[in-house]
Design a protein around this motif. Structure first.
Motif, PDB file in Angstrom:
ATOM      1  N   LEU A  45      19.884  -5.690   4.677  1.00 29.88           N
ATOM      2  CA  LEU A  45      19.215  -5.167   4.623  1.00 29.88           C
ATOM      3  C   LEU A  45      20.048  -3.611   5.317  1.00 29.88           C
ATOM      4  CD1 LEU A  45      15.783  -4.624   4.285  1.00 29.88           C
ATOM      5  CD2 LEU A  45      16.154  -4.956   7.245  1.00 29.88           C
ATOM      6  N   ALA A  46      19.621  -2.564   4.557  1.00 32.49           N
ATOM      7  CA  ALA A  46      20.512  -0.983   4.722  1.00 32.49           C
ATOM      8  C   ALA A  46      19.161  -0.187   5.469  1.00 32.49           C
ATOM      9  CB  ALA A  46      20.148  -0.557   2.993  1.00 32.49           C
ATOM     10  N   ALA A  47      17.773  -0.908   5.008  1.00 33.23           N
ATOM     11  CA  ALA A  47      16.608   0.232   5.500  1.00 33.23           C
ATOM     12  C   ALA A  47      15.172   0.403   5.316  1.00 33.23           C
ATOM     13  CB  ALA A  47      16.820   1.195   5.079  1.00 33.23           C
ATOM     14  N   ILE A  48      14.306   0.351   5.975  1.00 35.10           N
ATOM     15  CA  ILE A  48      13.068   0.229   6.154  1.00 35.10           C
ATOM     16  C   ILE A  48      12.479   1.317   5.981  1.00 35.10           C
ATOM     17  CG2 ILE A  48      10.871  -0.814   7.803  1.00 35.10           C
ATOM     18  CD1 ILE A  48      13.065  -2.323   8.903  1.00 35.10           C
ATOM     19  N   LEU A  49      11.928   1.525   5.004  1.00 33.18           N
ATOM     20  CA  LEU A  49      11.084   3.100   4.436  1.00 33.18           C
ATOM     21  C   LEU A  49       9.189   3.005   4.589  1.00 33.18           C
ATOM     22  CD1 LEU A  49      11.003   5.406   2.500  1.00 33.18           C
ATOM     23  CD2 LEU A  49      10.696   3.906   0.810  1.00 33.18           C
ATOM     24  N   VAL A  50       9.171   3.604   5.100  1.00 34.98           N
ATOM     25  CA  VAL A  50       8.124   3.330   5.456  1.00 34.98           C
ATOM     26  C   VAL A  50       6.702   5.108   6.157  1.00 34.98           C
ATOM     27  CG1 VAL A  50       8.740   4.034   8.529  1.00 34.98           C
ATOM     28  CG2 VAL A  50       6.175   2.594   8.106  1.00 34.98           C
ATOM     29  N   GLY A  72       1.019  -1.067   0.147  1.00 35.55           N
ATOM     30  CA  GLY A  72       0.590   0.560  -0.053  1.00 35.55           C
ATOM     31  C   GLY A  72       0.729   1.327  -0.394  1.00 35.55           C
ATOM     32  N   GLY A  73       2.087   1.236   0.216  1.00 36.77           N
ATOM     33  CA  GLY A  73       3.122   1.837   0.320  1.00 36.77           C
ATOM     34  C   GLY A  73       2.790   3.219  -1.377  1.00 36.77           C
ATOM     35  N   PHE A  74       3.496   4.380  -0.820  1.00 35.49           N
ATOM     36  CA  PHE A  74       4.296   5.110  -2.381  1.00 35.49           C
ATOM     37  C   PHE A  74       5.293   5.845  -1.807  1.00 35.49           C
ATOM     38  CE2 PHE A  74       3.390   8.531  -5.618  1.00 35.49           C
ATOM     39  CZ  PHE A  74       3.502   7.771  -6.502  1.00 35.49           C
ATOM     40  N   HIS A  75       6.282   5.699  -3.018  1.00 35.67           N
ATOM     41  CA  HIS A  75       6.716   7.113  -2.488  1.00 35.67           C
ATOM     42  C   HIS A  75       7.624   7.190  -3.715  1.00 35.67           C
ATOM     43  CE1 HIS A  75       7.411   5.167   1.080  1.00 35.67           C
ATOM     44  NE2 HIS A  75       7.398   3.813   0.757  1.00 35.67           N
ATOM     45  N   GLY A  76       6.963   7.512  -4.967  1.00 36.50           N
ATOM     46  CA  GLY A  76       7.179   8.150  -6.368  1.00 36.50           C
ATOM     47  C   GLY A  76       7.582   6.694  -7.217  1.00 36.50           C
ATOM     48  N   LYS A  77       7.777   7.768  -8.261  1.00 38.52           N
ATOM     49  CA  LYS A  77       6.826   7.062  -9.743  1.00 38.52           C
ATOM     50  C   LYS A  77       8.521   6.421 -10.088  1.00 38.52           C
ATOM     51  CE  LYS A  77       2.563   8.881 -10.773  1.00 38.52           C
ATOM     52  NZ  LYS A  77       2.041  10.263 -11.347  1.00 38.52           N
ATOM     53  N   THR A  78       9.821   7.033  -9.474  1.00 36.57           N
ATOM     54  CA  THR A  78      11.465   7.386 -10.669  1.00 36.57           C
ATOM     55  C   THR A  78      12.043   5.466 -10.187  1.00 36.57           C
ATOM     56  OG1 THR A  78      12.304   8.263  -9.109  1.00 36.57           O
ATOM     57  CG2 THR A  78      11.506   9.666 -10.454  1.00 36.57           C
ATOM     58  N   GLY A  79      12.685   5.323 -11.366  1.00 33.61           N
ATOM     59  CA  GLY A  79      13.187   3.901 -10.928  1.00 33.61           C
ATOM     60  C   GLY A  79      13.299   3.355 -10.230  1.00 33.61           C
ATOM     61  N   GLY A  80      14.491   4.378  -9.496  1.00 31.30           N
ATOM     62  CA  GLY A  80      14.385   3.562  -7.603  1.00 31.30           C
ATOM     63  C   GLY A  80      13.418   3.117  -6.216  1.00 31.30           C
ATOM     64  N   VAL A  81      12.389   4.096  -7.148  1.00 28.41           N
ATOM     65  CA  VAL A  81      11.283   3.420  -6.115  1.00 28.41           C
ATOM     66  C   VAL A  81       9.955   2.722  -6.018  1.00 28.41           C
ATOM     67  CG1 VAL A  81      12.005   5.823  -4.260  1.00 28.41           C
ATOM     68  CG2 VAL A  81      10.366   6.550  -6.179  1.00 28.41           C
ATOM     69  N   LEU A  82      10.041   3.191  -7.804  1.00 30.31           N
ATOM     70  CA  LEU A  82       8.538   2.547  -8.294  1.00 30.31           C
ATOM     71  C   LEU A  82       8.657   0.752  -7.761  1.00 30.31           C
ATOM     72  CD1 LEU A  82       7.079   3.034  -9.675  1.00 30.31           C
ATOM     73  CD2 LEU A  82       8.258   1.978 -12.244  1.00 30.31           C
ATOM     74  N   PRO A  83      10.139   0.258  -6.923  1.00 30.80           N
ATOM     75  CA  PRO A  83       9.551  -1.492  -6.737  1.00 30.80           C
ATOM     76  C   PRO A  83       9.529  -1.232  -5.373  1.00 30.80           C
ATOM     77  CG  PRO A  83      12.287  -0.447  -7.274  1.00 30.80           C
ATOM     78  CD  PRO A  83      11.534   0.077  -8.006  1.00 30.80           C
ATOM     79  N   LEU A  84       9.431   0.096  -4.635  1.00 27.28           N
ATOM     80  CA  LEU A  84       8.899   0.066  -3.589  1.00 27.28           C
ATOM     81  C   LEU A  84       7.252   0.451  -3.525  1.00 27.28           C
ATOM     82  CD1 LEU A  84      12.177   1.614  -2.337  1.00 27.28           C
ATOM     83  CD2 LEU A  84      11.343  -1.174  -1.371  1.00 27.28           C
ATOM     84  N   VAL A  85       6.634   0.445  -4.798  1.00 26.84           N
ATOM     85  CA  VAL A  85       5.092   1.073  -4.107  1.00 26.84           C
ATOM     86  C   VAL A  85       4.605   0.344  -3.927  1.00 26.84           C
ATOM     87  CG1 VAL A  85       3.455   1.511  -5.989  1.00 26.84           C
ATOM     88  CG2 VAL A  85       5.665   2.880  -5.488  1.00 26.84           C
ATOM     89  N   GLY A  86       4.208  -0.394  -3.033  1.00 28.90           N
ATOM     90  CA  GLY A  86       3.332  -1.660  -2.772  1.00 28.90           C
ATOM     91  C   GLY A  86       2.105  -1.642  -3.405  1.00 28.90           C
ATOM     92  N   ASP A  87       1.947  -1.516  -4.706  1.00 32.07           N
ATOM     93  CA  ASP A  87       0.224  -1.586  -5.576  1.00 32.07           C
ATOM     94  C   ASP A  87       0.569  -2.381  -6.086  1.00 32.07           C
ATOM     95  OD1 ASP A  87       0.274   0.989  -6.733  1.00 32.07           O
ATOM     96  OD2 ASP A  87      -0.612   1.739  -5.014  1.00 32.07           O
ATOM     97  N   ALA A 134      14.080  -2.716 -10.177  1.00 31.17           N
ATOM     98  CA  ALA A 134      15.939  -2.670  -9.587  1.00 31.17           C
ATOM     99  C   ALA A 134      15.916  -3.753  -8.230  1.00 31.17           C
ATOM    100  CB  ALA A 134      16.074  -1.154  -8.803  1.00 31.17           C
ATOM    101  N   PRO A 135      16.235  -4.983  -8.100  1.00 34.05           N
ATOM    102  CA  PRO A 135      16.563  -5.964  -7.354  1.00 34.05           C
ATOM    103  C   PRO A 135      16.935  -5.607  -5.764  1.00 34.05           C
ATOM    104  CG  PRO A 135      18.711  -6.179  -7.901  1.00 34.05           C
ATOM    105  CD  PRO A 135      17.223  -5.158  -9.272  1.00 34.05           C
ATOM    106  N   GLY A 136      15.996  -6.073  -5.215  1.00 38.50           N
ATOM    107  CA  GLY A 136      17.157  -5.675  -3.452  1.00 38.50           C
ATOM    108  C   GLY A 136      15.911  -5.346  -2.573  1.00 38.50           C
ATOM    109  N   THR A 137      14.511  -5.653  -3.424  1.00 42.99           N
ATOM    110  CA  THR A 137      13.493  -4.792  -2.733  1.00 42.99           C
ATOM    111  C   THR A 137      12.283  -5.752  -2.363  1.00 42.99           C
ATOM    112  OG1 THR A 137      12.298  -3.668  -4.870  1.00 42.99           O
ATOM    113  CG2 THR A 137      13.868  -2.501  -4.234  1.00 42.99           C
ATOM    114  N   HIS A 138      11.459  -5.368  -1.495  1.00 44.31           N
ATOM    115  CA  HIS A 138      11.037  -6.319  -0.660  1.00 44.31           C
ATOM    116  C   HIS A 138       9.864  -5.817   0.569  1.00 44.31           C
ATOM    117  CE1 HIS A 138      14.440  -9.050  -0.317  1.00 44.31           C
ATOM    118  NE2 HIS A 138      15.013  -8.043  -0.481  1.00 44.31           N
ATOM    119  N   LEU A 139       8.482  -6.229  -0.143  1.00 47.38           N
ATOM    120  CA  LEU A 139       7.011  -5.617   0.393  1.00 47.38           C
ATOM    121  C   LEU A 139       6.483  -6.575   1.772  1.00 47.38           C
ATOM    122  CD1 LEU A 139       5.696  -4.417  -3.286  1.00 47.38           C
ATOM    123  CD2 LEU A 139       7.126  -3.316  -1.060  1.00 47.38           C
TER     124      LEU A 139
END
Ligand SMILES: Cc1ncc(COP(=O)(O)O)c(C=O)c1O
Length: 438
Positions: A209-214, A141-156, A166-171
């Motif tokens: 794991l470098a960080a949890i983004l919330v 459900g998270g949203f952090h933007g639409k560029t390449g580095g944050v797109l995989p972190l969009v939770g929908d 980009a690899p290395g991202t988990h939801l």
């Protein structure tokens, strides 16, 4: 009742723009079909002179409302002196000092940008630089933007069609209690979603794991408020895993939730904070705030390594400075708290009246509703009905993000109780007309 919505001038401008503007602008603009020509306080005026109460504030951007005299005069006076460049300036100095004074002591290093995604990406680079690790965990459900580095972190599913990402991202699951994926209830659940997150991290990550983004309250997901013990539990998990905690306050920051920052509602302290939207009051300025030690991390700290072309230039700094000063002087944080509580109470009364309001939630002036066909199944109200609600509001002079079943209400922080009440009268009248058909 004066009918609002697209009049002849709006239709002409929208039609002509449509010949040039690429598709894909915000749904709220496309569905409204109006061309705006002016704004004053919480009221927008369209090209036909029709007025609308603004419960969107440019998706939480117009914290001071429209054309606040202090903000416009700060921008015009700065523009007539110096707008561009990353050289030190009196204006940026004043802004940095003010930011440091409203943040907890350790968060005193600031870098400025112009876009939200850009700031979150800079925060991720910083976390990687500091920890020497490369994985990031974010939330459903998270949203952090639409560029390449944050797109995989969009939770929908928004990100579908743009792979590979980009690899290395988990939801992992967010504490979306109304739609708890574990079908549990807080507090009896004992925050089982955090246990699931732990297990998912254990099972899926590579031990780097470098960080949890919330988001402390999820905006794009529908202004979803987690229970108060959830963010501290996420912080504890980050500490256990030797990962940094990045709190993305793009929407929640600068008073929107009735505290200067939403993390302050709980006993947490981010390692990195990202800010934007309401920070500039409408001028595109965003930032990353962190500790002295983290900011020194190589390669983030190398010359030209954490900067951007227009981030924090004198014009951006003047806009943000005027915004934050006004927030403080007019006690808009207190106003958000007070008017937000009245609005929440009124929405709860509406929930008692209309069976299709499944959930009402919010903090300060960040309020949300889940619209359902049935309170037991929680089946979301179909988009076609939501779009009728949205357009019904526009026709009666209210702009609010009600075009999907998770309604978002985020007016300017200057809104008065009277304006809030007038807007909710419109919403209630739209619901009342719709009720017999549902
Ligand atoms: C929490 C959050 N982070 C980051 C972003 C991205 O900001 P921008 O659209 O300025 O890139 C948004 C945008 O809505 C947001 O809500």
């Amino acid at each position: 009742m004066v009918k609002r919505g697209p009049g002849p001038q709006s239709q002409k401008i929208v039609r002509e723009e449509g010949e040039w503007l690429a598709p894909g602008i915000q749904r709220l603009a496309t569905l409204a079909g109006v061309a705006m020509s002016a704004g004053q306080g919480c009221v927008l005026e369209d090209a036909d002179g029709r007025e609308y109460l603004d419960f969107m504030a440019g998706v939480g951007v117009a914290s001071l409302g429209h054309s606040h005299p202090r903000w416009t005069s700060a921008i015009s006076s700065q523009a007539s002196r110096l707008a561009v460049g990353s050289f030190a300036s009196e204006t940026r100095l004043a802004l940095l000092k003010l930011l440091a004074s409203i943040l907890p002591e350790p968060l005193r290093r600031i870098q400025l940008y112009s876009g939200g995604s850009e700031a979150v990406e800079a925060a991720l680079r910083l976390a990687k630089a500091h920890t020497g690790k490369f994985e990031i965990v974010a939330f459903w459900g998270g949203f952090h933007g639409k560029t390449g580095g944050v797109l995989p972190l969009v939770g929908d599913p928004f990100k579908r069609g743009w792979g590979p990402l980009a690899p290395g991202t988990h939801l992992v699951p967010y504490a979306d209690c109304y739609r708890c994926p574990l079908k549990l209830r807080h507090p009896g659940c004992g925050l089982a979603c955090v246990d699931v997150a732990r297990q998912q991290i254990e099972a899926a990550t590579l031990g780097s794991l470098a960080a949890i983004l919330v988001e402390p309250i999820q905006g794009t997901a529908g202004n979803v408020v987690p229970p108060p013990d959830w963010l501290p539990a996420i912080e504890e998990m980050a500490r256990e895993l030797d990962a940094l905690l990045i709190v993305d306050e793009m929407i929640t920051g600068f008073g929107r939730t009735g505290a200067m920052f939403a993390f302050e509602h709980t006993d947490t302290l981010p390692d990195i904070l990202t800010i934007g939207k309401g920070f500039g009051g409408g001028y595109p300025v965003t930032g990353v705030l962190t500790t002295e030690t983290l900011a020194d991390s190589d390669p983030w700290s190398r010359p030209s390594s954490s900067s951007s072309s227009v981030g924090g230039n004198p014009l951006a700094s003047a806009a943000a400075l005027a915004t934050v000063e006004t927030l403080l002087e007019e006690d808009l944080v207190g106003n958000a708290q007070q008017v937000g509580e009245c609005m929440l109470e009124r929405l709860r009364r509406m929930q008692e009246r209309f069976h299709f309001i499944g959930d009402v939630r919010g903090r300060g002036l960040l309020l949300g509703m889940d619209m359902v066909t049935d309170r037991d199944t929680k089946e979301p109200l179909p988009t076609a009905i939501m779009q009728r609600i949205y357009q019904g509001c526009v026709e009666r002079g209210l702009l609010l993000m009600a075009y999907g079943p998770r309604v978002r209400i985020n007016p300017p922080l200057i809104i008065t109780e009277e304006e809030a009440g007038a807007g909710l009268d419109i919403l209630e009248s739209v619901f009342a007309d719709l009720a017999p058909t549902l």
